[in-house]
Design a protein around this motif. Structure first.
Motif: not given
Length: 493
Positions: A450-460
């Motif tokens: 779902n192309g959410l690698g960027w969201a993972v980066a924000i959260v981490v």
């Protein structure tokens, strides 16, 4: 009147570089950010974004419209929130970032930011050159060749330089009046494009999966607001501290959201009956083919103007970013150097590369991860109420308060690196099934597909910094708090 104040007038070259703006020179209203982000997003690049939602993610028009609202308005609300750091510290975003990452550690995020800006400029310059080539063909009957392509690129670059080189005051003035002009032209073009929509296919289209909606939100956010998040402070640094922060958020969200929601939704409408827009190597020509022949000239002028509005902002921020990296030239010369690099990128896209949107979406996917990791760290730092010391921001040597340990503040730099790695684990970037640039080991999981690698980066990044970042108590005396908003969270109440 001192030189720096004089240079803040419309039509004069801004001599201030990245040094913080003193309180006595602050001016303007929050509405300036409305026009700034409206101008940045009035270009027709929003149409292919909407086309991709239908052609590649299987969404129908109603889903695409919802995705456009959440992805664009939400991501630019984040831009507005981060821009409050510029209002607080009076300096560009990446200069303020020195206080968080350290004078040396900040070079990593700053290099990524500059690459991002140059990439956006290259995409915009290329598209605008296509518009000029189509205009030359329509008016004079001449067709694209190498010489004409170079001329088209140079014309657009010179127009960009005339605005970006003059600087902040001129940009703010042009953003408002040029946006009104090109906005009207775009509305006329949109009216004719709507007439080409196959409404039967639009109404009969089946809804796509929930994963497509979630992935679409991520795609739109990464392709719009996330790409500008590290530039928001650049345009808020002249604003008085007395302006409530919530006004900056609202102005940014609606300024960008209005044109983006309209253009992305229209792109999805057009693609419901014909997916040629989503796969076109020349998007300007693809849209032009949908219009009556007599509409070609006003359409191409509108396309050129909208792209110019976006590009001059990107070039201006890129110049400030180069100064933050240590380039020892006046701000206007930094803009010139950036323009030369963009010209080379335009030549590559138009005369060498065989695909336009493949590299475009791949570029967005990869750069969104490190930028998002920076957003996570900076966002948490803002919540803690950092105040910036202007002398320490400009002192890049060992005597700087922001030198920390060997020039690095590992409490922020470490989470940034770890967040990038975490985001890339879920990221896949390719121009086609046979041309995979990068694929993380977790790219086939739900977050990855779902192309959410960027969201993972924000959260981490944000979580690690919140847990291990500590507080810089010295910065609590860095400047005088705003009488109306002492911390970002109080400003939004």
């Amino acid at each position: 009147m001192d030189a720096s104040t004089e240079s803040a007038r419309v039509g004069t070259v801004e001599t201030r570089g990245i040094e913080p703006v003193p309180d006595r020179e602050r001016h303007g209203r929050a509405s300036q950010l409305f026009w700034t982000w409206f101008a940045a997003n009035i270009s027709l690049l929003g149409l292919p974004l909407g086309a991709s939602l239908v052609a590649f993610r299987g969404l129908n028009f109603w889903q695409a419209a919802i995705v456009a609202v959440i992805g664009s308005v939400g991501s630019f609300a984040l831009v507005g929130w981060l821009s409050m750091s510029g209002q607080r510290g009076g300096a560009p975003a990446m200069t303020l970032s020195r206080a968080v990452f350290g004078q040396r550690g900040n070079k990593g995020p700053t290099v990524i930011t500059w690459i991002s800006r140059v990439g956006w400029e290259t995409i915009t310059t290329t598209t605008a050159a296509y518009a000029l080539l189509a205009l030359a063909s329509t008016i004079f009957g001449v067709h694209q060749n190498t010489v004409l392509t170079l001329v088209a690129l140079l014309i657009f670059i010179v127009c960009t330089l005339l605005i970006s080189g003059l600087g902040h005051a001129t940009i703010m003035w042009i953003n408002k009046w040029a946006t009104l002009l090109f906005g009207v032209l775009n509305l006329i073009v949109i009216g004719f494009l709507v007439a080409t929509v196959d409404w039967a296919k639009v109404l009969d289209a089946q809804a796509g999966p929930l994963g497509g909606v979630i992935g679409g939100i991520g795609f739109i956010a990464a392709g719009t607001g996330i790409g500008w998040a590290n530039a928001g402070a650049d345009y808020a640094r002249y604003l008085p501290k007395s302006i409530p922060g919530k006004r900056l958020v609202v102005a940014s969200a609606f300024g960008a959201g209005i044109p983006l929601v309209l253009l992305i939704s229209l792109g999805s409408l057009l693609t419901a009956g014909d997916d040629s827009l989503a796969t076109a190597s020349d998007p300007v020509a693809a849209i032009n083919a949908m219009l009556p022949s007599w509409m070609a000239i006003p359409y191409l002028i509108a396309a050129f103007g909208g792209l110019l509005m976006s590009n001059h902002l990107s070039v201006y921020s890129a110049g400030l970013t180069m100064l933050t990296l240590g380039l020892k030239v006046p701000r206007a010369w930094a803009v010139c150097i950036d323009i030369i690099v963009t010209f080379g990128g335009g030549i590559y896209f138009m005369l060498i590369a065989g695909d336009f949107y493949g590299p475009f979406t791949t570029f967005l996917t990869l750069l969104a991860v490190p930028i998002s990791a920076w957003i996570g760290v900076m966002g948490v730092d803002m919540v803690r109420g950092r105040r910036y010391n202007p002398d320490a921001l400009m002192d890049t040597g060992r005597t700087s308060r922001y030198w920390y340990t060997g020039g690095f503040r590992w409490a922020a730099f470490g989470p940034w690196i770890i967040a990038i790695v975490a985001g890339l684990l879920f990221t896949s970037a390719s121009t086609s099934d046979n041309d995979v640039w990068f694929k993380g080991p977790l790219a086939d999981t739900w977050f990855g597909t779902n192309g959410l690698g960027w969201a993972v980066a924000i959260v981490v990044g944000g979580l690690l910094y919140a847990l291990f970042g500590g507080r810089d108590h010295d910065d609590l005396a860095g400047d005088t708090p705003s009488p109306t908003a002492t911390t970002p969270e109080e400003a939004l109440r």
